[in-house]
Structures are given as structure tokens and as C-alpha cells.
Design a protein around this motif. Sequence first.
Motif, PDB file in Angstrom:
ATOM      1  N   ILE A  67       0.850  -1.188   0.000  1.00 29.02           N
ATOM      2  CA  ILE A  67       0.000   0.000   0.000  1.00 29.02           C
ATOM      3  C   ILE A  67       0.887   1.238   0.000  1.00 29.02           C
ATOM      4  CG2 ILE A  67      -1.767   1.315   1.223  1.00 29.02           C
ATOM      5  CD1 ILE A  67      -2.758  -1.298   2.433  1.00 29.02           C
ATOM      6  N   GLY A  68       0.630   2.145  -0.940  1.00 29.57           N
ATOM      7  CA  GLY A  68       1.362   3.398  -1.012  1.00 29.57           C
ATOM      8  C   GLY A  68       0.426   4.586  -0.912  1.00 29.57           C
ATOM      9  N   TYR A  69       0.755   5.516  -0.039  1.00 32.49           N
ATOM     10  CA  TYR A  69      -0.032   6.718   0.205  1.00 32.49           C
ATOM     11  C   TYR A  69      -1.399   6.374   0.782  1.00 32.49           C
ATOM     12  CZ  TYR A  69       3.578   8.991  -2.516  1.00 32.49           C
ATOM     13  OH  TYR A  69       4.798   9.442  -2.961  1.00 32.49           O
ATOM     14  N   GLY A  70      -1.509   6.457   2.093  1.00 30.06           N
ATOM     15  CA  GLY A  70      -2.764   6.131   2.751  1.00 30.06           C
ATOM     16  C   GLY A  70      -2.864   6.786   4.111  1.00 30.06           C
ATOM     17  N   ASP A  71      -4.075   6.782   4.659  1.00 32.56           N
ATOM     18  CA  ASP A  71      -4.334   7.385   5.962  1.00 32.56           C
ATOM     19  C   ASP A  71      -5.414   6.570   6.655  1.00 32.56           C
ATOM     20  OD1 ASP A  71      -4.364   9.083   8.122  1.00 32.56           O
ATOM     21  OD2 ASP A  71      -5.334  10.754   7.089  1.00 32.56           O
ATOM     22  N   GLU A  72      -5.250   6.398   7.974  1.00 36.10           N
ATOM     23  CA  GLU A  72      -6.215   5.675   8.798  1.00 36.10           C
ATOM     24  C   GLU A  72      -6.453   4.257   8.249  1.00 36.10           C
ATOM     25  OE1 GLU A  72      -9.685   8.057   9.213  1.00 36.10           O
ATOM     26  OE2 GLU A  72      -8.669   9.607  10.384  1.00 36.10           O
ATOM     27  N   LEU A  73      -5.375   3.491   8.226  1.00 29.40           N
ATOM     28  CA  LEU A  73      -5.422   2.133   7.709  1.00 29.40           C
ATOM     29  C   LEU A  73      -5.210   1.124   8.834  1.00 29.40           C
ATOM     30  CD1 LEU A  73      -3.142   2.621   4.568  1.00 29.40           C
ATOM     31  CD2 LEU A  73      -5.622   2.916   4.717  1.00 29.40           C
ATOM     32  N   VAL A  74      -5.756  -0.073   8.635  1.00 32.31           N
ATOM     33  CA  VAL A  74      -5.500  -1.208   9.511  1.00 32.31           C
ATOM     34  C   VAL A  74      -5.071  -2.375   8.630  1.00 32.31           C
ATOM     35  CG1 VAL A  74      -6.478  -2.862  11.139  1.00 32.31           C
ATOM     36  CG2 VAL A  74      -7.174  -0.452  11.241  1.00 32.31           C
ATOM     37  N   VAL A  75      -3.874  -2.905   8.908  1.00 34.46           N
ATOM     38  CA  VAL A  75      -3.377  -4.104   8.220  1.00 34.46           C
ATOM     39  C   VAL A  75      -3.089  -5.117   9.315  1.00 34.46           C
ATOM     40  CG1 VAL A  75      -1.626  -5.066   6.684  1.00 34.46           C
ATOM     41  CG2 VAL A  75      -2.398  -2.692   6.376  1.00 34.46           C
ATOM     42  N   SER A  76      -4.022  -6.035   9.547  1.00 37.67           N
ATOM     43  CA  SER A  76      -3.942  -6.874  10.745  1.00 37.67           C
ATOM     44  C   SER A  76      -4.381  -8.305  10.454  1.00 37.67           C
ATOM     45  CB  SER A  76      -4.836  -6.312  11.856  1.00 37.67           C
ATOM     46  OG  SER A  76      -4.364  -5.068  12.310  1.00 37.67           O
ATOM     47  N   GLY A  77      -3.709  -9.234  11.137  1.00 40.02           N
ATOM     48  CA  GLY A  77      -4.136 -10.616  11.143  1.00 40.02           C
ATOM     49  C   GLY A  77      -4.004 -11.336   9.820  1.00 40.02           C
ATOM     50  N   ASN A  78      -3.157 -10.828   8.927  1.00 39.58           N
ATOM     51  CA  ASN A  78      -2.947 -11.486   7.635  1.00 39.58           C
ATOM     52  C   ASN A  78      -1.780 -12.468   7.717  1.00 39.58           C
ATOM     53  OD1 ASN A  78      -4.807  -9.684   5.877  1.00 39.58           O
ATOM     54  ND2 ASN A  78      -3.538  -8.221   6.991  1.00 39.58           N
ATOM     55  N   THR A  79      -1.812 -13.471   6.849  1.00 39.02           N
ATOM     56  CA  THR A  79      -0.705 -14.410   6.710  1.00 39.02           C
ATOM     57  C   THR A  79      -0.206 -14.349   5.278  1.00 39.02           C
ATOM     58  OG1 THR A  79      -1.598 -15.897   8.402  1.00 39.02           O
ATOM     59  CG2 THR A  79       0.018 -16.815   6.865  1.00 39.02           C
ATOM     60  N   ALA A  80       1.104 -14.149   5.105  1.00 39.05           N
ATOM     61  CA  ALA A  80       1.666 -14.016   3.761  1.00 39.05           C
ATOM     62  C   ALA A  80       2.930 -14.846   3.632  1.00 39.05           C
ATOM     63  CB  ALA A  80       1.957 -12.553   3.448  1.00 39.05           C
ATOM     64  N   GLU A  81       3.012 -15.603   2.549  1.00 33.66           N
ATOM     65  CA  GLU A  81       4.246 -16.291   2.162  1.00 33.66           C
ATOM     66  C   GLU A  81       4.717 -15.635   0.880  1.00 33.66           C
ATOM     67  OE1 GLU A  81       4.328 -20.517   2.197  1.00 33.66           O
ATOM     68  OE2 GLU A  81       2.891 -20.674   3.836  1.00 33.66           O
ATOM     69  N   SER A  82       5.698 -14.757   0.997  1.00 36.26           N
ATOM     70  CA  SER A  82       6.113 -13.944  -0.142  1.00 36.26           C
ATOM     71  C   SER A  82       7.632 -13.849  -0.174  1.00 36.26           C
ATOM     72  CB  SER A  82       5.496 -12.544  -0.046  1.00 36.26           C
ATOM     73  OG  SER A  82       4.084 -12.624  -0.001  1.00 36.26           O
ATOM     74  N   PRO A  83       8.260 -14.225  -1.290  1.00 35.72           N
ATOM     75  CA  PRO A  83       9.724 -14.283  -1.336  1.00 35.72           C
ATOM     76  C   PRO A  83      10.412 -12.939  -1.424  1.00 35.72           C
ATOM     77  CG  PRO A  83       8.791 -14.876  -3.462  1.00 35.72           C
ATOM     78  CD  PRO A  83       7.645 -14.739  -2.523  1.00 35.72           C
ATOM     79  N   VAL A  84       9.703 -11.858  -1.757  1.00 39.39           N
ATOM     80  CA  VAL A  84      10.334 -10.542  -1.848  1.00 39.39           C
ATOM     81  C   VAL A  84      10.004  -9.690  -0.629  1.00 39.39           C
ATOM     82  CG1 VAL A  84      10.424  -8.380  -3.152  1.00 39.39           C
ATOM     83  CG2 VAL A  84      10.455 -10.566  -4.358  1.00 39.39           C
ATOM     84  N   CYS A  85       8.726  -9.537  -0.311  1.00 35.90           N
ATOM     85  CA  CYS A  85       8.338  -8.731   0.851  1.00 35.90           C
ATOM     86  C   CYS A  85       6.957  -9.141   1.314  1.00 35.90           C
ATOM     87  CB  CYS A  85       8.358  -7.245   0.500  1.00 35.90           C
ATOM     88  SG  CYS A  85       8.008  -6.161   1.905  1.00 35.90           S
ATOM     89  N   GLY A  86       6.812  -9.386   2.605  1.00 34.89           N
ATOM     90  CA  GLY A  86       5.514  -9.775   3.131  1.00 34.89           C
ATOM     91  C   GLY A  86       4.542  -8.615   3.169  1.00 34.89           C
TER      92      GLY A  86
END
Length: 369
Positions: A157-176
Motif C-alpha cells: 500500500i502506497g499513500y494512505g491514511d487511517e489504515l488497519v493491516v492486521s491478522g494477515n498471513t503471507a508467504e512472499s519471497p520478496v516482501c511480506g
Amino acid sequence: MSCEIIDESSDAGGAVICVNCTDITIRDTTTKAIEDGIALHYCDGVTVENVTTDMATSGLLVYDSDNVSVRGGSTFGPNLRNGIKTEEISGFLVEENEISCQERGSGIRLATAEDITITNNTISGGRNSVGVIGMLVINSRVTGNTITDGTDIGIGIGYGDELVVSGNTAESPVCGIYVNSVWNTLVSGNTIRCNDTGYGMVISGDGLEVTGNIAENCSIQATMELNDSVVSKNSFSGAEYPAIVVWPEGGDVFVYRNDFVLTDTEPTPGISSASATGTAVMPTKTMDLADIIRSTGLPDDEISLRELSMEAVACGMTDTAATALPPEAEMKSAAWHSPGRGDLLVLRTSIHPNDGQLLEHLHRHRHHP
């Protein structure tokens, strides 16, 4: 069109396209199209449930619309560039769906979005893809999603306000999780499995709380560029400790009760972070994150990613280290061994009284719960 139901009895054919529609339901349909399986333009009050879309550019396209819900076990993909693509939307819910995209695609793509909830979806993709990507997003939540099977970036996510990023599970080889240039944002309770490569988190913003996250077996546990923020109760492991940079002339950044653990993971060639001791250099190119996000179709002027490319003189910190850096120590970043559970680190930027040079002083205080 208003108060309509489009379902399997409607003989929708290859695609469903709605323009200026109000209060409609699209359900129990299967679409295949050259462009978009389901397209909503200038609509308000649309429910999409239990649909299947494939063999299209985007499974669902939503443009300049309000109050759209996508739920009820819909399936998007796998032969799609974008599972769900949106632009200029407000009031958008994506819940409990299976979403898959091709190489260089995106599971869910948001551009200029407000009041968004993306929750409890399963998202997968091919090489150079992104699970959830958003630009210009406010008052929104990305929670409880599972992102697997090859997506290079789990959530970006780029450029944001009042965000919630919670409780996610990610398997990502570059960036979670990649969260850039955001304000007043909570990043909490996420689990990232790097599988011995890449970044756990890359975060930049003002007024952030980064707490209770797990990042396992990463080349770089995390890099953060913060102002007036808190980093607490995280558990990161990988080849290099996190690097945390304070904004020039910014407010305090509180770092406490984290577990930062070195592992035998080899750093991915071509990237490095501030080490726990001695002179260090922040990465000049964060694993080609800009290139990967650009590959999803966003033009350069929409990306504007900050490169974390600051020369740094890092102070090695241990539980027995001095309580403050000497005043003459000129710094641009600080990295350290995991602070003790009872300790609180405060990153503070100030102006040197003699020569006006920015100095970042790292103070250690006892934390009292």
C-alpha cells in the motif's frame, strides 16, 4: 438499472456489464470474457456473491462506484491479470473469496479508495505478482487474509491514511508487507513467512503502530522509516536485524519488547540492511519492489516509491550498551540487538546547537508497563 437480480437464469453469457446501476445483486453466475468478467461503472449498492470468473483481464472491475460488496464464496481466477481491480471507489467490501492471478498480476488492486474492507480472503498469484496492492487508500482495513503460492509481495500500500493491516498471513519471497508513505496506521498481528529470502516488512509513515507481528526466516527482517510511531511486541527472525530510520526533525519513535533473532539464513545477494554492529548501508534498491509494483500496470508517477538508500553509521546496541549515544555521534539510522523485554528504546531527532546538523540520538529508558 435498479432493484435487479442477475443470476444463472439471466443468461448473462460471456460477461456482466452494469452502468449507472443501483441496488442490484449479481449471484450464482459463471463468466468468461476477453476483457472483464464483471464490470461495474458508476454504480451504487451492488452485491456480488457466489460468482466464478476466469479467462479475462480482470475478474471484477469496479470504477467510480459506491457501496459494493463481494462475498459469499466467489472465485476469481486463476487465468486473470487482476482478480479484482478498482478505481475511485468508496464503501467496498471483499469478504471470504478465493482470488488468484497470473504472473505480474494482482489479486486485489485498489486505486483512489475510501472505506474499504478486505477480509478473510485466500489470495494467490504467479511470479512478480502482488496479493493486495493499493494506492491512495484511506479509512480502510486489510485483515485476516491468507496470501500464498508465489506472490512476490503479500500486501503493498502506497499513500494512505487511517489504515488497519492486521491478522494477515503471507508467504512472499520478496516482501511480506510493504506500506509506504502512510499516516495513522496500525500494522498488527500479521504472520510473514519469507522462506529464507526477501524482506519481512518495509514500512514508511507517520503515526504508525507496528505491533505483534511475526516475520520468519527473512534475509532482512524489516526496514522502517518512521515518525511519531511505536514498534512493539514483534517477533522477527532472519539473517539481518531490522533497520529503523527516524524522519529528520521528526518526533519520537518508541521501540520496545521486540524479539529480533538472527538465524543462519543467508542474505539475498544484492540487498543489505543496517547491521547490528559497525558501519552499515541501507539497501539502495529494496529488492526491486518498485519494479514489481510497476509491473502490475501502475505508471511511474503513481508509484513514487521511496528508496531506502541512506548512508548510515549504526550504533551496535545490546542489553548492556550505554544508555545514550555520545552527542558528537552523527547518525542517520540506528540498528540494534533485540532490546530486553523490560527496556524501551526511544529514537529522537534533534538539531545540533553548534553547527545545525541533524543528529539522531538513541536513548534507552526503562519501560514500566
